[in-house]
Design a protein around this motif. Structure first.
Motif, mmCIF file in Angstrom:
data_model
loop_
_atom_site.group_PDB
_atom_site.id
_atom_site.type_symbol
_atom_site.label_atom_id
_atom_site.label_comp_id
_atom_site.label_asym_id
_atom_site.label_seq_id
_atom_site.Cartn_x
_atom_site.Cartn_y
_atom_site.Cartn_z
ATOM 1 N N GLN A 148 45.687 41.430 34.320
ATOM 2 C CA GLN A 148 44.361 41.527 33.703
ATOM 3 C C GLN A 148 43.252 41.368 34.740
ATOM 4 O O GLN A 148 42.226 42.049 34.680
ATOM 5 N N ASP A 149 43.459 40.462 35.677
ATOM 6 C CA ASP A 149 42.457 40.246 36.718
ATOM 7 C C ASP A 149 42.279 41.493 37.575
ATOM 8 O O ASP A 149 41.147 41.888 37.893
ATOM 9 N N ILE A 150 43.389 42.105 37.938
ATOM 10 C CA ILE A 150 43.307 43.327 38.756
ATOM 11 C C ILE A 150 42.600 44.437 37.987
ATOM 12 O O ILE A 150 41.736 45.142 38.518
ATOM 13 N N ARG A 151 42.994 44.586 36.715
ATOM 14 C CA ARG A 151 42.381 45.627 35.894
ATOM 15 C C ARG A 151 40.874 45.404 35.766
ATOM 16 O O ARG A 151 40.074 46.336 35.865
ATOM 17 N N LYS A 152 40.492 44.162 35.571
ATOM 18 C CA LYS A 152 39.078 43.846 35.436
ATOM 19 C C LYS A 152 38.330 44.117 36.729
ATOM 20 O O LYS A 152 37.217 44.667 36.720
ATOM 21 N N ARG A 153 38.950 43.761 37.838
ATOM 22 C CA ARG A 153 38.280 43.992 39.133
ATOM 23 C C ARG A 153 38.139 45.484 39.413
ATOM 24 O O ARG A 153 37.139 45.924 39.985
ATOM 25 N N VAL A 154 39.148 46.279 39.004
ATOM 26 C CA VAL A 154 39.037 47.729 39.168
ATOM 27 C C VAL A 154 37.890 48.273 38.316
ATOM 28 O O VAL A 154 37.092 49.106 38.762
ATOM 29 N N GLN A 155 37.805 47.813 37.090
ATOM 30 C CA GLN A 155 36.715 48.246 36.213
ATOM 31 C C GLN A 155 35.351 47.879 36.796
ATOM 32 O O GLN A 155 34.417 48.681 36.773
ATOM 33 N N TYR A 237 41.824 56.237 32.405
ATOM 34 C CA TYR A 237 42.284 55.336 31.361
ATOM 35 C C TYR A 237 41.172 55.191 30.335
ATOM 36 O O TYR A 237 40.036 55.614 30.564
ATOM 37 N N LYS A 238 41.497 54.574 29.232
ATOM 38 C CA LYS A 238 40.526 54.403 28.173
ATOM 39 C C LYS A 238 39.381 53.503 28.643
ATOM 40 O O LYS A 238 39.609 52.443 29.213
ATOM 41 N N GLY A 239 38.159 53.960 28.397
ATOM 42 C CA GLY A 239 36.986 53.203 28.831
ATOM 43 C C GLY A 239 36.616 53.415 30.279
ATOM 44 O O GLY A 239 35.780 52.682 30.821
ATOM 45 N N ASP A 240 37.240 54.407 30.932
ATOM 46 C CA ASP A 240 36.941 54.679 32.348
ATOM 47 C C ASP A 240 35.462 55.059 32.482
ATOM 48 O O ASP A 240 35.011 56.041 31.880
ATOM 49 N N PRO A 241 34.671 54.319 33.284
ATOM 50 C CA PRO A 241 33.230 54.640 33.424
ATOM 51 C C PRO A 241 32.984 55.979 34.101
ATOM 52 O O PRO A 241 31.928 56.589 33.899
ATOM 53 N N ILE A 242 33.940 56.451 34.893
ATOM 54 C CA ILE A 242 33.757 57.748 35.554
ATOM 55 C C ILE A 242 33.738 58.865 34.514
ATOM 56 O O ILE A 242 32.916 59.787 34.578
ATOM 57 N N ILE A 243 34.648 58.782 33.530
ATOM 58 C CA ILE A 243 34.672 59.794 32.472
ATOM 59 C C ILE A 243 33.361 59.781 31.694
ATOM 60 O O ILE A 243 32.820 60.831 31.327
ATOM 61 N N GLN A 244 32.825 58.597 31.463
ATOM 62 C CA GLN A 244 31.610 58.477 30.664
ATOM 63 C C GLN A 244 30.361 58.972 31.390
ATOM 64 O O GLN A 244 29.493 59.611 30.792
#
Length: 688
Positions: A148-155, A237-244
């Motif tokens: 979760q920490d890694i995923r959050k840091r990537v986001q 992935y879902k919620g990817d800011p690049i897609i948005q």
């Protein structure tokens, strides 16, 4: 399952701890109403980034409004009241401090996670039947936490990339507006002023450097956005800011680049006939004119790639003859700029039923009719296609050179009063100008072609002729008709026709004397008498005629107060300096003397005009056969100034004069005086 839903299923002891997390700073009702949205936001990042915190806070207010609308539809009055109160409280407390609410929410969410983890661990401890199971569960928890920490840091990192890129585009937009709306607009206004005689315009090289640098940066950012697109296609992935956010970023950078390219296409040198370099924007049909366009984005890859086409008045009133298409290149310019110079363009009028006009306003005269010369091209660069177009300043097209003065007046009036680049209907209702504006432009008409502009005193005299007596002319309004179309009081010509002829007289006949400051030019009769009154006899000044539209004369403290003005026709035969130096009158003892001694204020006339006179053509001839050339000793040429009352005395002197001596004394006389003198000379003068 959503975090808030998991919390609702906890035991009472844990729920009591949950209740203590919330207060008026962040009400539990709001957490309940907006649970999914609140959990989807990166509050930890917002707590450390003010710009992101501001964005999230405003989005929070928007979510509250949407939830309020849902309660409104459900007719839930209590919830409506609570939400309205919560929103007012948040706005009053956090509108100026969005990072503070972000920190509060982030802490609450973190405490919720800790509470869930504690409850889960306690439940697992109560149901575990083997110690090894507890060890495995702890490893899984640690692994889950790390993931979760890694995923959050990537986001967070991706959000930072998107946010920083959006901020960079905003900075580019700000710089671009400064360049195009301020710097480039200022240059275009200075170009207008330079066209009508004002200070010379500055070079475009610095603007070109700035604009090219910005264009290069924009293309680099566009390439980075394309890389994000490639990354999105490989991993998302879902919620990817690049897609948005990537599509909006790409659209923004393309719009910025297109607008910059369109603004960077300019007319560097306005249309001008080479024979009239001091009067651009006036074009005569059948006469060649030149102009130059330039692209201020200096990309070497665009060299010889842009084909420029020239058109005038899309209503097709005129045909453009000569080379009306050209390819922009960097070789023809001294500074290597990307430009195209058109040197051999000619206009030919298309004849039609209403005297040559097509869609123009028939109420306007030819010299008030404005036209635009348009330059068009297409640019293909890095997959982008752009249509570029720029226009000259409005031009006046004439068919006869006698229309030049009024055409130039139109150019002066337009560029003095407006910086609108395409207002071809300007003269359907021409605005008024102030004397301050007109005075500056009139002075430029002299300073741009000579070494001297007009003094305050000279301008005041012109203001009096144009507006009548006044204590202070500043702010006085002048109409277009008053300036150019209406005749001056008691005259058969307008103010501008009179002044334009004087400008032409100065440039062609008395330029050196004007540059020296010897010609006061514009001075009132009262002022003239006042400054000459204390001066010694023989003092004179030079002024422009008010009765003739192309004359210069002298007035002085002499036996003759003034003479008829000398016109261009007379000045073609002899320079004004020679006229002044040779001016003689007959005194009471029949001796020719010069009444002109000192040029105002006290310059001996020999010092002022001697250097501008031609030396005598030949030495005095010897006496001899009166029929041969040697019988004439000398021709003393006195161009003007014989007193009418002394005419008979002069004629007798000529008749009784020494052998072969001839005095030419007719210049400057009235037509009657010259006729009488000519008649008497014919009767009395003879060669012995």
């Amino acid at each position: 399952m959503a975090q808030w839903n998991q919390l609702q299923q906890l035991e009472t002891r844990y729920l009591e701890q949950l209740y203590h997390l919330y207060s008026d700073s962040f009400p539990m009702e709001l957490r309940q109403f907006l649970a999914p949205w609140i959990e989807s936001q990166d509050w930890a990042y917002a707590a450390n980034k003010e710009s992101h915190a501001t964005l999230v806070f405003h989005n929070l207010l928007g979510e509250i409004d949407q939830q309020y609308s849902r309660f409104l539809q459900e007719n839930n009055v209590l919830y409506q009241h609570n939400l309205r109160r919560i929103k007012q409280h948040l706005q009053s407390k956090y509108l100026e401090k969005p990072m503070e609410i972000a920190r509060i929410v982030a802490r609450c969410l973190w405490e919720e996670q800790r509470l869930l983890q504690t409850a889960t661990t306690a439940a697992q401890d109560g149901t575990a039947s083997h110690p090894s199971g507890t060890v495995v569960t702890e490893k899984q928890q640690i692994l889950e936490h790390n993931l979760q920490d890694i995923r959050k840091r990537v986001q967070v990192r991706l959000h930072q990339i998107v946010t920083e890129m959006a901020g960079l585009l905003s900075a580019m937009d700000f710089v671009q507006k400064n360049l195009t709306d301020d710097e480039l607009a200022d240059w275009k206004r200075r170009q207008q002023i330079a066209c009508i005689g004002g200070p010379p315009n500055i070079c475009l090289d610095r603007l070109e450097t700035w604009i090219t640098s910005l264009a290069e940066s924009q293309l680099q950012i566009r390439q980075q956005i394309k890389k994000l697109e490639e990354l999105q296609q490989k991993v998302s992935y879902k919620g990817d800011p690049i897609i948005q956010h990537r599509p909006a970023l790409e659209e923004k950078i393309v719009d910025l680049f297109r607008n910059l390219m369109k603004s960077a296409f300019v007319v560097e040198r306005q249309p001008c006939m080479p024979m009239h370099p001091d009067r651009p924007l006036v074009i005569k049909t059948g006469v060649q004119f030149t102009n130059k366009v330039r692209l201020l984005v200096k990309f070497p890859e665009l060299n010889y790639q842009l084909k420029i086409k020239v058109i005038i008045d899309k209503s097709r009133k005129f045909n453009i003859l000569g080379t009306n298409t050209k390819v922009m290149n960097m070789e023809e310019s001294n500074n290597g700029s990307l430009s195209a110079e058109f040197k051999h363009l000619t206009l030919r009028e298309q004849r039609c039923g209403n005297g040559g006009r097509t869609n123009s306003d028939a109420s306007l005269i030819v010299t008030e009719e404005l036209h635009l010369i348009t330059f068009e091209t297409e640019v293909y660069h890095q997959g982008l296609k752009m249509d570029l177009e720029t226009h000259s300043l409005p031009v006046v097209v004439i068919s006869n050179i006698c229309q030049m003065p009024n055409a130039w007046a139109s150019i002066l009036w337009y560029n003095m009063l407006t910086n609108h680049p395409k207002n071809v209907n300007f003269f359907t209702k021409p605005p008024v100008g102030t004397w301050d504006q007109v005075a500056e432009v009139l002075s430029w008409q002299f300073s741009s072609t000579t070494k001297r502009g007009l003094t305050i005193e000279q301008l005041t005299t012109l203001a009096e002729k144009l507006l009548g007596p006044c204590v202070n002319y500043s702010g006085c309004q002048i109409t277009w008709a008053k300036f150019c179309k209406e005749n001056m009081a008691g005259k058969g010509f307008s103010f501008w026709v009179w002044l334009d002829n004087i400008i032409d007289l100065v440039k062609k006949y008395i330029l050196a004397l004007w540059n020296e400051g010897y010609i006061l030019g514009f001075i009132s009769k009262e002022r003239e008498r006042a400054i000459l009154s204390p001066k010694p006899p023989g003092t004179f000044l030079l002024r422009f005629s008010e009765s003739s539209k192309e004359g210069v004369c002298w007035a002085g403290k002499t036996q003759i107060q003034s003479v008829e003005p000398y016109t261009k026709q007379q000045l073609n035969s002899m320079s004004f300096a020679e006229i002044i130096m040779g001016y003689k009158i007959m005194d009471a003892t029949n001796i020719l003397v010069s009444p002109l001694v000192y040029l105002f204020p006290e310059i001996p006339k020999e010092d002022a005009f001697g250097k501008y006179c031609r030396p005598e053509a030949a030495p005095e001839a010897e006496l001899g056969d009166p029929c041969s050339s040697k019988s004439i000793r000398k021709f003393n040429i006195f161009p003007c100034g014989v007193l009418y009352s002394g005419m008979e005395r002069v004629c007798m002197s000529l008749a009784e004069g020494s052998e072969g001596c001839v005095y030419w004394l007719t210049q400057g006389w009235s037509s009657v005086g010259r006729g009488l003198l000519s008649e008497n000379l014919t009767r009395l003068c003879r060669i012995r």
